[in-house]
Design an enzyme around this catalytic site. Structure first.
Site, PDB file in Angstrom:
ATOM      1  N   GLU A 118       0.797  -1.243   0.000  1.00  0.00           N
ATOM      2  CA  GLU A 118       0.000   0.000   0.000  1.00  0.00           C
ATOM      3  C   GLU A 118       0.826   1.289   0.000  1.00  0.00           C
ATOM      4  O   GLU A 118       0.619   2.168   0.829  1.00  0.00           O
ATOM      5  CB  GLU A 118      -0.967  -0.005   1.188  1.00  0.00           C
ATOM      6  N   GLU A 173      -6.097 -10.881  -1.404  1.00  0.00           N
ATOM      7  CA  GLU A 173      -6.945 -10.680  -0.216  1.00  0.00           C
ATOM      8  C   GLU A 173      -8.407 -10.623  -0.636  1.00  0.00           C
ATOM      9  O   GLU A 173      -9.161  -9.738  -0.220  1.00  0.00           O
ATOM     10  CB  GLU A 173      -6.549  -9.386   0.519  1.00  0.00           C
TER      11      GLU A 173
HETATM   12  C1  XIL Z   1      -6.628  -6.402   8.085  1.00  0.00           C
HETATM   13  C2  XIL Z   1      -6.995  -7.568   8.992  1.00  0.00           C
HETATM   14  O1  XIL Z   1      -7.857  -8.435   8.295  1.00  0.00           O
HETATM   15  C3  XIL Z   1      -7.661  -7.076  10.257  1.00  0.00           C
HETATM   16  O2  XIL Z   1      -7.864  -8.138  11.166  1.00  0.00           O
HETATM   17  C4  XIL Z   1      -6.810  -5.988  10.908  1.00  0.00           C
HETATM   18  O3  XIL Z   1      -7.493  -5.455  12.010  1.00  0.00           O
HETATM   19  C5  XIL Z   1      -6.467  -4.885   9.932  1.00  0.00           C
HETATM   20  O4  XIL Z   1      -5.849  -5.446   8.774  1.00  0.00           O
HETATM   21  N1  XIL Z   1      -5.031  -4.697   3.548  1.00  0.00           N
HETATM   22  C6  XIL Z   1      -4.059  -5.537   4.055  1.00  0.00           C
HETATM   23  C7  XIL Z   1      -4.390  -6.447   5.186  1.00  0.00           C
HETATM   24  O5  XIL Z   1      -2.961  -5.607   3.485  1.00  0.00           O
HETATM   25  O6  XIL Z   1      -3.279  -6.695   5.997  1.00  0.00           O
HETATM   26  C8  XIL Z   1      -5.544  -5.901   5.997  1.00  0.00           C
HETATM   27  O7  XIL Z   1      -5.871  -6.881   6.985  1.00  0.00           O
HETATM   28  C9  XIL Z   1      -6.711  -5.566   5.109  1.00  0.00           C
HETATM   29  C10 XIL Z   1      -6.350  -4.521   4.090  1.00  0.00           C
END
Ligand code: XIL
Length: 383
Positions: free
Chosen positions: A156, A261
């Site tokens: 990111e 994701e």
């Molecule tokens: C999220 C997790 O799922 C949550 O449990 C945590 O509170 C915050 O992070 N982008 C990413 C992930 O790269 O690491 C994130 O995961 C979601 C968005």
């Protein structure tokens, strides 16, 4: 007599045909087996899943998935809580779980502005930041050299308009931190696959930014093997056209494309949000949580259709796609129940809260059945 013999023979063939097809069916009836040879099918694991606390969930994970990502425990605030302290206890368990189950193990994530330990976010000058990056990346990647198969090196780094996010890394080092991060990771483990990972990078402006970023890393001596499209998506966006353009654009850069994701929210959006900035949150209301008990059939169907069309596109470009990972095992534990509004009931994955496959699961599996039937028919015609 001959007639009787023939019908007995036909009967035997018929029954053994059913048995065979049932055997093949049981062997194939999982996401990972269906998509074997296309791409890995992964899931994110939370602490209780890594520790195998719930036998039912564990059985489902082992049956359906052949790739894993840690949902939280490998983020810098957990593995590197203070300057001189690393804590790999949970990561060790996570990697051991993947090895035991012969899974592809993905590391998430080395350099990210979120879920940072406080001491990291307070680094003020370039000398200190350079020393941090070298120690952090080298220590973590070397520790799991040869055991972790791919890493999100930077997560990111972009704003929605494609410019660089003003993170503590950019503020102290300028864009050179991007190439440096990839160089350091490759030095620590030359064979591991290295990814840039982000959300919304199927949107045109941010995609342009990601393309520039990959080119910048390559031009400055970094080894980058893939782009991770997070895939925190909605029922109606991004469009299939933009997803396809993105697959093509990234693979033209000579890198692999992974969907890292994947989840699809079915809930209303508080601010017409497109993205996954984990630092944003909003107040809840009944209007914002329309399906607290069950998901209406009409939406269940929409979700199934959306997943089917996305996976159809993935299959079309399977030669470019290395992995498709869901952000969670089942709806009950998805982060989307608490983000961006706490305490809602969302339905973004292929398995429901009771770990039962949803319509969306069947729609994705049917794509492969159709594909296999077509191939089967072609073969029959050829003979
Ligand atoms: C999220 C997790 O799922 C949550 O449990 C945590 O509170 C915050 O992070 N982008 C990413 C992930 O790269 O690491 C994130 O995961 C979601 C968005």
């Amino acid at each position: 007599m001959k007639l009787i013999n023939n019908s007995i023979l036909l009967g035997v063939l018929f029954i053994s045909g059913i048995c065979n097809s049932q055997n093949t069916k049981t062997a194939q009836a999982s996401l990972k087996n269906s998509f074997k040879g296309d791409f890995y099918i992964g899931t994110a694991l939370n602490v209780s899943q890594i520790e195998e606390k719930d036998a039912k969930a564990d059985a489902l994970i082992r049956k359906e998935f052949n790739a894993i990502t840690a949902e939280n425990i490998m983020k810098s605030m957990f593995v590197h809580p203070s300057k001189d302290k690393y804590d790999f206890a949970m990561t060790e368990k996570f990697v051991a779980y993947g090895e035991k189950n012969k899974m592809f193990i993905h590391g998430h994530t080395l350099i990210w502005h979120s879920q940072l330990a406080r001491w990291m976010s307070e680094i003020k000058d370039s000398t200190e930041m350079k020393a941090f990056m070298k120690d952090h990346i080298t220590t973590i990647v070397s520790k799991f050299k040869g055991r972790i198969n791919s890493w999100d090196v930077v997560n990111e780094a972009l704003n929605e308009d494609g410019t660089y996010r003003k993170s503590v890394f950019l503020n102290t080092l300028g864009e050179s931190y991007l190439a440096d991060a990839f160089k350091l990771a490759a030095q620590a483990d030359p064979k591991v696959d290295l990814y840039y990972n982000d959300y919304n990078i199927c949107e045109p402006k941010k995609r342009e930014g990601a393309i520039k970023l990959v080119k910048y890393i390559k031009a400055n001596g970094g080894k980058i093997d893939g782009v991770g499209i997070q895939g925190h998506w909605r029922l109606d966006s991004p469009s299939l056209e933009e997803i396809e353009k993105s697959i093509l654009a990234y693979s033209e850069l000579g890198v692999k494309v992974a969907f890292t994701e994947l989840d699809i929210t079915v809930l209303p959006n508080p601010w017409d949000l497109q993205g996954a900035d984990v630092n944003q949150s909003f107040e809840g209301s009944a209007k914002m949580n329309p399906y607290p008990k069950t998901l209406p059939d009409s939406i269940q169907n929409k979700l199934a259709e959306r997943y089917a069309s996305i996976f159809k596109l993935f299959l079309k470009h399977k030669d470019k796609i290395s992995r498709v990972t869901f952000w969670g095992v089942h709806d009950g534990q998805s982060w989307l129940n608490d983000w961006p509004i706490k305490g809602r009931t969302n339905y973004p994955l292929l398995f429901d809260t009771n770990l039962k496959p949803k319509k969306a699961y069947n729609s994705v599996m049917q794509l492969k059945e159709l594909e296999n039937n077509k191939i089967g028919k072609k073969k029959v015609f050829k003979n």
